[in-house]
Design a protein around this motif. Structure first.
Motif, PDB file in Angstrom:
ATOM      1  N   THR A 154      18.819  91.665  48.416  1.00  0.00           N
ATOM      2  CA  THR A 154      20.198  91.251  48.356  1.00  0.00           C
ATOM      3  C   THR A 154      20.865  92.188  49.335  1.00  0.00           C
ATOM      4  O   THR A 154      21.723  91.674  50.038  1.00  0.00           O
TER       5      THR A 154
ATOM      6  N   GLN B 281      20.149  85.665  50.015  1.00  0.00           N
ATOM      7  CA  GLN B 281      20.645  85.107  48.728  1.00  0.00           C
ATOM      8  C   GLN B 281      19.608  84.076  47.981  1.00  0.00           C
ATOM      9  O   GLN B 281      18.790  83.820  48.600  1.00  0.00           O
ATOM     10  N   THR B 282      20.011  84.053  46.752  1.00  0.00           N
ATOM     11  CA  THR B 282      19.060  83.381  45.931  1.00  0.00           C
ATOM     12  C   THR B 282      19.109  82.009  45.837  1.00  0.00           C
ATOM     13  O   THR B 282      20.668  81.707  46.083  1.00  0.00           O
TER      14      THR B 282
ATOM     15  N   GLU C 168      17.518  84.429  54.078  1.00  0.00           N
ATOM     16  CA  GLU C 168      18.416  85.269  54.684  1.00  0.00           C
ATOM     17  C   GLU C 168      19.304  84.335  55.551  1.00  0.00           C
ATOM     18  O   GLU C 168      18.384  83.759  56.538  1.00  0.00           O
TER      19      GLU C 168
END
Length: 90
Positions: A16, A21-22, A34
């Motif tokens: 993070t 980002q998930t 990313e």
């Protein structure tokens, strides 16, 4: 030198901070992306406190380094300090 033990929660925190980002998934994996480099990291769905397997940590390191998201020495330093930081915060 890569740390031998790092919790998934700490690795997720590192990803993070680097800008990942998930992404939502329906399967038994966790996917991180990313947005600028479009680098992706796919990991098994580890519980937060589970220790990440060394092979997965090596794969994450390689992805970050090859995409210019972190210097390998910086990654090694950060991951090697994580257990120390955790014990100091307890």
């Amino acid at each position: 030198m890569i740390a031998r033990e790092i919790s998934f929660a700490r690795l997720e925190e590192l990803l993070t901070k680097v800008g990942f980002q998930t992404l939502p998934t329906a399967g038994k994996h966790q996917v991180f992306k990313e947005p600028v480099s479009e680098a992706m990291v796919v990991l098994p769905a580890y519980p937060k406190q589970a220790q990440v397997r060394p092979i997965h940590l090596v794969a994450v390191r390689r992805t970050l380094v090859e995409n210019g998201l972190i210097d390998e020495d910086v990654f090694d330093k950060i991951t090697n300090q994580i257990p120390e930081l955790v014990s100091k915060n307890k």
